[in-house]
Design an enzyme around this catalytic site. Structure first.
Site, PDB file in Angstrom:
ATOM      1  N   LYS A  13      -4.638   8.038 -12.806  1.00 33.35           N
ATOM      2  CA  LYS A  13      -4.240   7.073 -13.842  1.00 33.35           C
ATOM      3  C   LYS A  13      -4.899   5.710 -13.582  1.00 33.35           C
ATOM      4  O   LYS A  13      -5.494   5.110 -14.470  1.00 33.35           O
ATOM      5  CB  LYS A  13      -2.698   6.903 -13.863  1.00 33.35           C
ATOM      6  CG  LYS A  13      -1.940   8.206 -14.055  1.00 33.35           C
ATOM      7  CD  LYS A  13      -0.433   7.993 -14.106  1.00 33.35           C
ATOM      8  CE  LYS A  13       0.190   7.513 -12.801  1.00 33.35           C
ATOM      9  NZ  LYS A  13       0.165   8.509 -11.700  1.00 33.35           N
ATOM     10  N   ARG A  87       8.470   6.233 -17.008  1.00 29.77           N
ATOM     11  CA  ARG A  87       8.657   7.337 -16.066  1.00 29.77           C
ATOM     12  C   ARG A  87       9.987   8.037 -16.247  1.00 29.77           C
ATOM     13  O   ARG A  87      10.276   8.992 -15.531  1.00 29.77           O
ATOM     14  CB  ARG A  87       8.616   6.780 -14.646  1.00 29.77           C
ATOM     15  CG  ARG A  87       7.282   6.887 -13.955  1.00 29.77           C
ATOM     16  CD  ARG A  87       7.441   6.190 -12.628  1.00 29.77           C
ATOM     17  NE  ARG A  87       6.600   6.723 -11.622  1.00 29.77           N
ATOM     18  CZ  ARG A  87       5.425   6.192 -11.270  1.00 29.77           C
ATOM     19  NH1 ARG A  87       4.962   5.141 -11.907  1.00 29.77           N
ATOM     20  NH2 ARG A  87       4.742   6.719 -10.292  1.00 29.77           N
ATOM     21  N   ARG A 126      -6.973   8.332  -0.108  1.00 25.02           N
ATOM     22  CA  ARG A 126      -7.186   7.142  -0.951  1.00 25.02           C
ATOM     23  C   ARG A 126      -7.152   5.837  -0.157  1.00 25.02           C
ATOM     24  O   ARG A 126      -6.380   5.667   0.766  1.00 25.02           O
ATOM     25  CB  ARG A 126      -6.095   7.076  -2.019  1.00 25.02           C
ATOM     26  CG  ARG A 126      -6.120   5.731  -2.775  1.00 25.02           C
ATOM     27  CD  ARG A 126      -5.236   5.694  -3.966  1.00 25.02           C
ATOM     28  NE  ARG A 126      -3.858   6.001  -3.652  1.00 25.02           N
ATOM     29  CZ  ARG A 126      -2.927   6.197  -4.578  1.00 25.02           C
ATOM     30  NH1 ARG A 126      -3.238   6.129  -5.844  1.00 25.02           N
ATOM     31  NH2 ARG A 126      -1.697   6.460  -4.230  1.00 25.02           N
ATOM     32  N   ARG A 160      -1.880   2.672   1.039  1.00 23.49           N
ATOM     33  CA  ARG A 160      -0.517   2.393   0.585  1.00 23.49           C
ATOM     34  C   ARG A 160       0.522   2.986   1.515  1.00 23.49           C
ATOM     35  O   ARG A 160       0.328   4.062   2.069  1.00 23.49           O
ATOM     36  CB  ARG A 160      -0.329   2.945  -0.835  1.00 23.49           C
ATOM     37  CG  ARG A 160      -0.755   1.947  -1.890  1.00 23.49           C
ATOM     38  CD  ARG A 160      -0.881   2.537  -3.261  1.00 23.49           C
ATOM     39  NE  ARG A 160       0.227   3.389  -3.658  1.00 23.49           N
ATOM     40  CZ  ARG A 160       0.328   3.941  -4.862  1.00 23.49           C
ATOM     41  NH1 ARG A 160      -0.619   3.703  -5.768  1.00 23.49           N
ATOM     42  NH2 ARG A 160       1.337   4.707  -5.166  1.00 23.49           N
ATOM     43  N   ARG A 171       7.705  11.798  -4.312  1.00 19.02           N
ATOM     44  CA  ARG A 171       7.134  11.276  -5.571  1.00 19.02           C
ATOM     45  C   ARG A 171       6.901  12.415  -6.561  1.00 19.02           C
ATOM     46  O   ARG A 171       7.134  12.266  -7.757  1.00 19.02           O
ATOM     47  CB  ARG A 171       5.817  10.526  -5.289  1.00 19.02           C
ATOM     48  CG  ARG A 171       6.052   9.145  -4.702  1.00 19.02           C
ATOM     49  CD  ARG A 171       4.870   8.653  -3.884  1.00 19.02           C
ATOM     50  NE  ARG A 171       3.676   8.371  -4.660  1.00 19.02           N
ATOM     51  CZ  ARG A 171       2.474   8.178  -4.118  1.00 19.02           C
ATOM     52  NH1 ARG A 171       2.322   8.260  -2.806  1.00 19.02           N
ATOM     53  NH2 ARG A 171       1.441   7.908  -4.876  1.00 19.02           N
TER      54      ARG A 171
END
Ligand code: AP5
Ligand code: MG
Length: 213
Positions: A13, A87, A126, A160, A171
């Site tokens: 996203k 969400r 990431r 993160r 998540r």
């Protein structure tokens, strides 16, 4: 044109939203980024949500709807890209009302479809530029060999706090339990468009461009 990018953690996203900002002058509204900024700047709200985010749980509807409400009053350039919002069904209803109050509409909800195995490997690889937020991946989009961000030349890169397997599991659970009902919600409104998020970044961008155009 206002669009939602809907998809699980690691679907791409943020990566695709940044491209739309660069290429079309759209405005990215990422509630995840807003919450991390609040945490980094040490506000009371930021402190309160930091632990919830690190565990991979959802922050309250009230907080995120408040964040979006403030942004909708600002400039939207070539349109808003909602990244990671809504969400929950309550957030989706709230977004509908907020847009109506501003005299705006939602044109498309783009569901980015990716399987869980790809998500785990994407998320654990990431990193992001500490200065401009450009998203990198150890495997698919490595930091340039000179150690400088290709977008801004920055040399600090961050990982993160919630990018570990345990938080990611939570998540994903939150996504399937609370966010995936939005697929049916927007399908019923005739707004849902699916893209195959497993392709290369450019291919996914092409599919999104075709929907927007
Ligand atoms: P948020 O920041 O929104 O995280 P998320 O939804 O878990 O999604 P990510 O940002 O992890 O993934 P992404 O889809 O943006 O993928 P990316 O482009 O980075 O939310 C974080 C937390 O904040 C939540 O858990 C919650 O606590 C809270 N929160 C936020 N919004 C909320 C809300 N509305 N309500 C309640 N709580 C909220 O890509 C991932 C990696 O894959 C990168 O390394 C990238 O380079 C790579 N990649 C991307 N595309 C491709 C591709 N096509 N091929 C190969 N690699 C790719
Ligand atoms: Mg993101």
């Amino acid at each position: 044109m206002n669009i939602i990018l809907l998809g699980p953690p690691g679907a791409g996203k943020g990566t695709q939203a940044r491209r739309l900002v660069e290429e079309r002058g759209m405005v990215q509204l990422s509630t995840g980024d807003m919450l991390r900024e609040a945490k980094d700047s040490g506000t009371e709200m930021g402190k309160r949500v930091a632990e919830v985010m690190a565990r991979g749980e959802l922050v309250t509807d009230e907080i995120v709807i408040g964040l979006i409400r403030e942004k909708l009053e600002g400039e939207n350039g070539g349109g808003f890209i909602f990244d990671g919002f809504p969400r929950t069904l309550a957030q989706a209803d709230a977004l509908g009302s907020l847009l109506a109050e501003e005299g705006q509409t939602l044109e498309a909800v783009i569901e980015m479809q990716v399987d869980d195995a790809a998500l785990v490997s994407r998320i654990t690889a990431r990193s992001t530029c500490g200065s401009c937020g450009e998203v990198y991946n150890d495997v698919t989009k490595p930091i340039p060999a000179d150690g400088k961000c290709s977008n801004c030349g920055g040399t600090e890169f961050k990982r993160r706090a919630d990018d570990n397997e345990e938080s990611l599991r939570q998540r994903l659970m939150e996504y399937y339990k609370k966010t995936s009902p939005l697929i049916g919600y927007y399908y019923a409104k005739g707004l849902l468009k699916g893209v195959d998020g497993l392709g290369e970044i450019d291919e996914v961008a092409g599919q999104i461009a075709a929907i927007i155009d």
